[in-house]
Design a protein around this motif. Structure first.
Motif, PDB file in Angstrom:
ATOM      1  N   PHE A   1       0.833  -1.203   0.000  1.00 34.08           N
ATOM      2  CA  PHE A   1       0.000   0.000   0.000  1.00 34.08           C
ATOM      3  C   PHE A   1       0.868   1.254   0.000  1.00 34.08           C
ATOM      4  CE2 PHE A   1      -2.312   3.382   2.121  1.00 34.08           C
ATOM      5  CZ  PHE A   1      -3.536   3.345   1.493  1.00 34.08           C
ATOM      6  N   PHE A   2       1.926   1.259   0.817  1.00 35.23           N
ATOM      7  CA  PHE A   2       2.804   2.428   0.924  1.00 35.23           C
ATOM      8  C   PHE A   2       3.522   2.700  -0.400  1.00 35.23           C
ATOM      9  CE2 PHE A   2       6.906   4.382   2.041  1.00 35.23           C
ATOM     10  CZ  PHE A   2       6.455   5.503   2.708  1.00 35.23           C
ATOM     11  N   ILE A   3       4.009   1.638  -1.029  1.00 35.09           N
ATOM     12  CA  ILE A   3       4.723   1.807  -2.302  1.00 35.09           C
ATOM     13  C   ILE A   3       3.760   2.264  -3.405  1.00 35.09           C
ATOM     14  CG2 ILE A   3       5.968   0.587  -4.119  1.00 35.09           C
ATOM     15  CD1 ILE A   3       7.175  -1.178  -1.904  1.00 35.09           C
ATOM     16  N   ALA A   4       2.560   1.672  -3.432  1.00 34.82           N
ATOM     17  CA  ALA A   4       1.613   1.961  -4.509  1.00 34.82           C
ATOM     18  C   ALA A   4       1.025   3.362  -4.411  1.00 34.82           C
ATOM     19  CB  ALA A   4       0.492   0.918  -4.518  1.00 34.82           C
ATOM     20  N   PHE A   5       0.765   3.824  -3.184  1.00 38.11           N
ATOM     21  CA  PHE A   5       0.053   5.092  -3.026  1.00 38.11           C
ATOM     22  C   PHE A   5       0.912   6.220  -2.443  1.00 38.11           C
ATOM     23  CE2 PHE A   5      -3.224   1.813  -2.960  1.00 38.11           C
ATOM     24  CZ  PHE A   5      -4.099   2.303  -3.913  1.00 38.11           C
ATOM     25  N   GLN A   6       2.158   5.938  -2.087  1.00 31.20           N
ATOM     26  CA  GLN A   6       3.035   6.984  -1.578  1.00 31.20           C
ATOM     27  C   GLN A   6       4.290   7.134  -2.448  1.00 31.20           C
ATOM     28  OE1 GLN A   6       2.536   9.060   1.020  1.00 31.20           O
ATOM     29  NE2 GLN A   6       0.547   8.196   1.580  1.00 31.20           N
ATOM     30  N   ILE A   7       5.056   6.055  -2.544  1.00 30.74           N
ATOM     31  CA  ILE A   7       6.338   6.122  -3.256  1.00 30.74           C
ATOM     32  C   ILE A   7       6.135   6.272  -4.763  1.00 30.74           C
ATOM     33  CG2 ILE A   7       8.509   4.942  -3.706  1.00 30.74           C
ATOM     34  CD1 ILE A   7       8.170   5.934  -0.855  1.00 30.74           C
ATOM     35  N   ALA A   8       5.265   5.438  -5.345  1.00 29.27           N
ATOM     36  CA  ALA A   8       5.074   5.462  -6.800  1.00 29.27           C
ATOM     37  C   ALA A   8       4.542   6.813  -7.304  1.00 29.27           C
ATOM     38  CB  ALA A   8       4.152   4.319  -7.224  1.00 29.27           C
TER      39      ALA A   8
END
Length: 281
Positions: A22-29
């Motif tokens: 979730f963090f990678i998909a909606f924050q980092i990406a």
């Protein structure tokens, strides 16, 4: 015993996997996408978008307005929140629970409903505006100006500040005050040497959160001014969803400027926090 430790470690990592995705998909990406496209200038790559931003009086005005509104609303909000949080420690528990529940509700009262409420109360023909003019307290008040936006932003900063600061007052023990009084320290001495140093980390952290909350606010200011007041979120949205000036690359550059401002503010917060710990010692 030793075999269960690796198993527990892998189980903990497995439980963290949904959060990581979730963090990678909606924050980092999204942040990476914005950072990459902020460097896109037509068919080439470079810092052209940033050069245009910092050479344009229009964009510099948006940055200036955003910082001014965020700073003053956060400052007024945290001062009122400190006084309110301290006062809540002294009142009856039923009243305290009611105020905390009310603060929790009003901290989520933003966007279009908040803008509509302020137009009715403090607009050019708002109820409170007319009463204050009739009483001779004010001659003119423009809710749609920078001053009006600071008042509006301060309103939704106060309940958030109370919710964040109220638990911090648990760190102040009553016996510290009594001991200080027995040693001859007055109220100002207690707050200067004990109270404020203990509360400084919470105050700085809350102030940074309030700044971030104000810098990124969009729906309220858009609903109030229909996008005619020049702040960074309005400019970014106009270039992403605008029918006339559609320029997602410039919007990405402005978004990175907003991220950069938050990085500077957070770095200053960490520096002040370390300094406060050093002074406290």
């Amino acid at each position: 015993m030793t075999a269960s430790k690796p198993r527990g470690k892998w189980l903990a990592l497995l439980c963290l996997l949904p959060f990581a995705i979730f963090f990678i998909a909606f924050q980092i990406a999204p942040l990476a996408w914005v950072a990459v496209h902020s460097l896109s200038v037509g068919d080439s790559w470079g810092l052209g978008n940033f050069a245009k931003i910092f050479s344009s009086k229009f964009y510099l005005q948006a940055i200036k307005h955003s910082l001014q509104i965020a700073f003053w609303s956060s400052l007024f909000g945290i001062v009122i929140a400190v006084l309110g949080s301290y006062s809540l420690r002294q009142v009856d528990s039923k009243l305290r629970d009611f105020v905390m529940a009310f603060s929790n509700m009003t901290s989520n009262f933003a966007g279009v409903p908040l803008a509509f409420a302020f137009i009715i109360i403090l607009g050019f023909n708002g109820a409170l505006t007319l009463l204050l003019k009739q009483a001779g307290i004010i001659e003119d008040f423009n809710l749609y100006s920078k001053t009006g936006l600071i008042v509006l932003y301060t309103y939704f900063q106060i309940p958030l500040g109370v919710l964040l600061l109220y638990p911090a007052f648990d760190a102040l023990r009553e016996d510290w005050r009594e001991s200080a009084a027995l040693l001859g320290a007055g109220t100002w001495d207690f707050w200067r040497h004990i109270g404020l140093p203990v509360l400084t980390p919470a105050l700085l952290g809350t102030f940074v959160i309030l700044l971030a909350n104000a810098l990124g606010a969009y729906a309220t200011v858009y609903a109030l001014t229909t996008g005619n007041f020049n702040v960074l979120p309005i400019r970014i949205a106009a270039m992403v969803a605008g029918d006339i000036s559609l320029n997602p690359d410039m919007a990405s550059a402005l978004a990175m400027v907003l991220v950069g401002l938050m990085v500077v503010i957070t770095a200053a917060h960490q520096w002040l926090l370390k300094r406060s710990y050093h002074v406290a010692r």
